[in-house]
Scaffold this motif. Structure first.
Motif, PDB file in Angstrom:
ATOM      1  N   ARG A  53       0.812  -1.213   0.000  1.00  0.00           N
ATOM      2  CA  ARG A  53       0.000   0.000   0.000  1.00  0.00           C
ATOM      3  C   ARG A  53       0.851   1.272   0.000  1.00  0.00           C
ATOM      4  NH1 ARG A  53      -5.101   0.288   3.879  1.00  0.00           N
ATOM      5  NH2 ARG A  53      -5.639  -1.440   2.465  1.00  0.00           N
ATOM      6  N   ARG A  54       2.012   1.232   0.633  1.00  0.00           N
ATOM      7  CA  ARG A  54       2.810   2.451   0.764  1.00  0.00           C
ATOM      8  C   ARG A  54       3.471   2.863  -0.542  1.00  0.00           C
ATOM      9  NH1 ARG A  54       7.038   3.035   5.804  1.00  0.00           N
ATOM     10  NH2 ARG A  54       6.719   5.252   6.269  1.00  0.00           N
ATOM     11  N   ASP A  55       4.036   1.902  -1.287  1.00  0.00           N
ATOM     12  CA  ASP A  55       4.712   2.285  -2.531  1.00  0.00           C
ATOM     13  C   ASP A  55       4.112   1.649  -3.779  1.00  0.00           C
ATOM     14  OD1 ASP A  55       5.702  -0.338  -2.576  1.00  0.00           O
ATOM     15  OD2 ASP A  55       7.727   0.225  -1.980  1.00  0.00           O
ATOM     16  N   GLY A  56       3.054   0.828  -3.607  1.00  0.00           N
ATOM     17  CA  GLY A  56       2.297   0.356  -4.753  1.00  0.00           C
ATOM     18  C   GLY A  56       2.859  -0.819  -5.506  1.00  0.00           C
ATOM     19  N   VAL A  57       3.913  -1.464  -5.010  1.00  0.00           N
ATOM     20  CA  VAL A  57       4.541  -2.559  -5.744  1.00  0.00           C
ATOM     21  C   VAL A  57       3.737  -3.844  -5.576  1.00  0.00           C
ATOM     22  CG1 VAL A  57       6.619  -3.988  -5.958  1.00  0.00           C
ATOM     23  CG2 VAL A  57       6.816  -1.522  -5.573  1.00  0.00           C
ATOM     24  N   VAL A  58       3.539  -4.554  -6.680  1.00  0.00           N
ATOM     25  CA  VAL A  58       2.785  -5.810  -6.709  1.00  0.00           C
ATOM     26  C   VAL A  58       3.748  -6.989  -6.614  1.00  0.00           C
ATOM     27  CG1 VAL A  58       1.376  -7.299  -8.192  1.00  0.00           C
ATOM     28  CG2 VAL A  58       0.855  -4.862  -7.993  1.00  0.00           C
ATOM     29  N   GLY A  59       3.365  -8.004  -5.837  1.00  0.00           N
ATOM     30  CA  GLY A  59       4.193  -9.195  -5.749  1.00  0.00           C
ATOM     31  C   GLY A  59       3.674 -10.176  -4.726  1.00  0.00           C
ATOM     32  N   TRP A  60       4.522 -11.161  -4.396  1.00  0.00           N
ATOM     33  CA  TRP A  60       4.179 -12.240  -3.476  1.00  0.00           C
ATOM     34  C   TRP A  60       4.914 -12.063  -2.151  1.00  0.00           C
ATOM     35  CZ3 TRP A  60       0.661 -16.055  -4.689  1.00  0.00           C
ATOM     36  CH2 TRP A  60       0.254 -16.140  -6.025  1.00  0.00           C
TER      37      TRP A  60
END
Length: 282
Positions: A83-90
């Protein structure tokens, strides 16, 4: 018919052909859409990987207290977006909790030791710069972080109090090992270092170099000063005066200080164009 929009960055867009977050319905094509489940990081540092499994490349990290919006679960890992920097991943499921506690303070020192009690001498863990915590009781110059332990009062800042110098914030990391996808004193890459320096000053901190090239406003090389950002094609750092830069570099294997001339020469030799110079506003 909707299609996956070419303008949406796959690094920060919570969508794939089989599944996308509900908010993207009508913007991207996916077999199904679901709402996200808000969760919170409950370990000091957790890798955010590009694919499921421990061998997935680390694209980013969560630090304690940060939010993570979960969309899919598979084999002990959750897929979602930081949520803080928007990066998508596992992220490993054990690093996250569905109980989300609003933070009251952030860690304002590079590393804050965590103690089992207010008066014990030996630390049992540590929390990194910009971790988000909720505080409870206070005693002997320490405060309790419920469910975690006790930390020094001087290592905390309210969420509305920040540093005033990105250069000073970045300099704290000197000597930190270079780590792909890292953003803490345990290891950081170039954009992670810049991001954390911006966060420490209460500024938006894009995770990737291309986002950092648009932070603040442009300045000329002749007017560079402490705290200005320098962004090449594949590298970024923070000026600590008119001539020197602090940056995390694989060349040195750590966060180091060197002249801008030295750093620029190496980047140009590797094929980079001239850097952008950006001044952030505090």
């Amino acid at each position: 018919m909707t299609v996956f929009a070419a303008t949406l960055d796959p690094r920060t867009t919570l969508a794939r052909p089989d599944l996308a977050e509900q908010a993207l319905e009508g913007l991207v094509r996916a077999a199904s859409y679901r709402p996200v489940t808000p969760m919170q990081c409950i370990v000091a540092v957790a890798p955010v990987r590009t694919r499921a499994g421990s061998d997935g490349e680390q694209a980013d990290q969560l630090v304690f207290g940060e939010g993570f919006d979960v969309l899919d679960r598979r084999e002990g890992q959750f897929w979602g977006r930081a949520r803080r920097d928007g990066v998508v991943g596992w992220v490993d499921a054990a690093a996250l909790s569905e109980t989300v506690t609003p933070p009251t303070h952030r860690i304002c020192t590079l590393i804050s030791p965590v103690y089992a009690a207010a008066t014990t001498a030996e630390s049992v863990a540590s929390l990194p710069l910009n971790a988000l915590v909720t505080i409870g009781a206070s005693d002997h110059g320490r405060v309790e972080v419920p469910g975690v332990g006790w930390i020094a009062v001087r290592h905390l800042a309210p969420l509305d109090r920040f540093d005033t110098d990105p250069g000073e914030a970045a300099e704290r990391f000197v000597g930190t090992p270079f780590m792909p996808g890292g953003r803490t004193a345990l290891g950081t890459n170039c954009s992670g270092l810049v991001q954390q320096a911006l966060y420490a000053c209460g500024l938006a901190g894009p995770r990737f170099r291309d986002g950092q090239s648009a932070v603040g406003h442009p300045v000329e090389a002749a007017t560079l000063r402490r705290g200005d950002l320098v962004v090449w094609d594949d590298h970024t750092g923070v000026m600590i005066d008119a001539d020197r830069i602090v940056h995390a570099t694989s060349h040195h294997g750590s966060v180091t200080v060197e002249t801008l001339v030295e750093a620029d020469g190496r980047e140009r030799a590797a094929g980079s164009d001239a850097p952008f110079f950006r001044r952030v506003t505090l």
